[in-house]
Scaffold this motif. Structure first.
Motif, short mmCIF file in Angstrom:
data_model
loop_
_atom_site.label_atom_id
_atom_site.label_comp_id
_atom_site.label_asym_id
_atom_site.label_seq_id
_atom_site.Cartn_x
_atom_site.Cartn_y
_atom_site.Cartn_z
N TYR A 23 0.84 -1.29 0.16
CA TYR A 23 -0.03 0.14 0.02
C TYR A 23 0.87 1.22 0.26
CZ TYR A 23 0.68 0.67 5.05
OH TYR A 23 1.22 0.97 6.24
N ALA A 24 0.53 2.26 -0.44
CA ALA A 24 0.93 3.60 -0.71
C ALA A 24 0.15 4.86 -0.17
CB ALA A 24 1.49 3.67 -2.05
N VAL A 25 0.72 5.57 0.62
CA VAL A 25 -0.07 6.86 1.19
C VAL A 25 0.65 8.08 0.43
CG1 VAL A 25 -0.88 7.98 3.02
CG2 VAL A 25 -0.42 5.58 3.40
N ALA A 26 -0.07 8.65 -0.20
CA ALA A 26 0.32 10.08 -1.05
C ALA A 26 -0.38 11.32 -0.37
CB ALA A 26 0.05 9.96 -2.45
N VAL A 27 0.32 12.19 0.34
CA VAL A 27 0.01 13.49 1.02
C VAL A 27 0.61 14.66 0.36
CG1 VAL A 27 -0.03 14.32 3.17
CG2 VAL A 27 -0.32 11.92 3.05
N ARG A 28 -0.27 15.74 0.14
CA ARG A 28 0.24 16.92 -0.39
C ARG A 28 0.50 17.84 1.07
NH1 ARG A 28 0.72 19.49 -4.84
NH2 ARG A 28 -0.43 18.09 -6.18
N LYS A 29 1.84 17.92 1.23
CA LYS A 29 2.23 18.81 2.60
C LYS A 29 2.08 20.18 2.31
CE LYS A 29 6.43 17.85 3.79
NZ LYS A 29 7.87 17.36 3.40
N PRO A 30 1.91 20.95 3.38
CA PRO A 30 1.67 22.39 3.66
C PRO A 30 2.41 23.06 2.41
CG PRO A 30 1.48 21.36 5.85
CD PRO A 30 1.99 20.57 4.97
N ASP A 31 3.77 22.88 2.16
CA ASP A 31 4.56 23.37 1.13
C ASP A 31 4.12 23.18 -0.21
OD1 ASP A 31 5.69 20.78 1.09
OD2 ASP A 31 7.61 21.33 1.91
N ASN A 32 3.12 22.26 -0.29
CA ASN A 32 2.79 21.65 -1.69
C ASN A 32 3.42 20.71 -2.12
OD1 ASN A 32 0.44 22.42 -3.34
ND2 ASN A 32 1.88 23.08 -4.89
N GLU A 33 4.23 19.96 -1.51
CA GLU A 33 5.18 18.83 -2.07
C GLU A 33 4.04 17.60 -1.87
OE1 GLU A 33 8.87 16.11 -0.90
OE2 GLU A 33 8.58 17.88 0.21
N ILE A 34 4.33 16.74 -2.59
CA ILE A 34 3.85 15.38 -2.64
C ILE A 34 4.66 14.32 -2.12
CG2 ILE A 34 2.53 13.65 -3.88
CD1 ILE A 34 1.36 15.37 -5.72
#
Length: 310
Positions: A23-34
């Motif tokens: 499984y993979a979790v992709a998150v967009r951080k507050p600085d806009n990086e994925i």
């Protein structure tokens, strides 16, 4: 429709996709990086014969989805905590192990509390409210039907109420991105932002549909199981929850693999309810969904197979 075998969940500002044990979790951080984290989750039962048994596999899947959901939600939330947490990061290996034990215990407690609250609100509460109507009718089947209707009303009301919260709205947008990404590749389209935008945000294998099926199937179970003792009736409702979840899973599994007219008709209520739990995502959210799919699934080979079969 060809079944891809992948499934997912929305998390805080991100999407989790699962393919078999990966499984993979992709998150967009507050600085806009994925940021993408790929891990393995082998499940609570390792024996393949046992975990693939009808009904039982639904029970295992439900528990595993809940556990993995809490775990991935905790991971995604970690990017949005206070900045001063950086000053409290463990530095020694012993401190790191201690923090890990605390996090595992907290996750286990959260899962247990979630289950207890869900059972109390959606199973126990409707039962006790329905007993009020016993002074007006002696029909056990009618009382059980009223209990089931109350359960549905409470469930749909709960879903509608939390959908009004701003943070939940964003989670539901990511939920839409998850569905649209899966629908995109299952319909033989390249996984691009434009193709995902055109895909449906409804999916027959959705957890929303599963929970609705649980509510409906419980009505039939409880209408035909009658005992005189109120305590025993409540105990039976609790004991039968895993069985009902297992039966519901079998229907969702069939629905995800079938285009049968009857199955499609029975799936409609769940798809309608998804209008509350999925929202149209923006392009940034779709990019996060695509990143999570690509981390665990070779969609290009899959889409190519679909095109060759067509």
């Amino acid at each position: 429709m060809r079944y891809s075998g992948i499934g997912g969940q929305a998390v805080m500002e991100g999407v989790m996709m699962k393919n078999q044990e990966k499984y993979a979790v992709a998150v967009r951080k507050p600085d806009n990086e994925i940021v993408v984290e790929v891990s393995e989750y082998k499940g609570i039962i390792q024996n393949k014969k046992i975990r693939n048994m009808p009904i039982l596999r639904g029970v295992f899947s439900f528990i595993e989805s809940l556990t993995l959901g809490i775990k991935t939600l905790t991971f995604s939330a970690s990017f949005f905590e206070e900045e001063d947490k950086k000053d409290k990061e463990p530095v020694t290996e012993e401190e790191k192990k201690k923090v890990k034990r605390q996090e595992d215990a907290m996750m286990g407690g959260t899962v247990a509390l979630s289950v207890v609250l869900a059972v109390a609100i959606f199973m126990v509460l409707p039962y006790y409210i329905s007993t009020i109507f016993q002074r007006f009718t002696s029909s056990y089947m009618l009382i059980a039907l009223l209990e089931g209707v109350l359960r549905l009303v409470i469930f749909i009301g709960y879903v509608a109420a939390i959908s009004m919260m701003p943070d939940i709205k964003r989670v539901y947008m990511y939920h839409g991105a998850e569905h649209k990404c899966i629908n995109c590749i299952e319909h033989g389209l390249d996984l691009t932002v434009e193709n995902v935008k055109k895909s449906s945000k409804q999916h027959k294998r959705c957890g929303t549909s599963f929970l609705l099926i649980v509510m409906v199937i419980s009505i039939f179970f409880f209408m035909f199981i009658h005992v005189d003792s109120r305590v025993l009736r409540l105990v039976l409702r609790l004991v039968l929850i895993p069985v009902i979840a297992g039966v519901s899973y079998e229907f969702i599994r069939l629905a995800g693999r079938s285009d049968n007219v009857l199955v499609n008709c029975l799936s409609k209520p769940g798809l309608w309810l998804q209008n509350l739990t999925t929202k149209e995502p923006d392009e940034d959210m779709i990019e996060v969904g695509i990143a999570s799919v690509e981390a665990v699934f070779d969609w290009k080979s899959y889409v190519e197979e679909i095109r060759q079969e067509g």
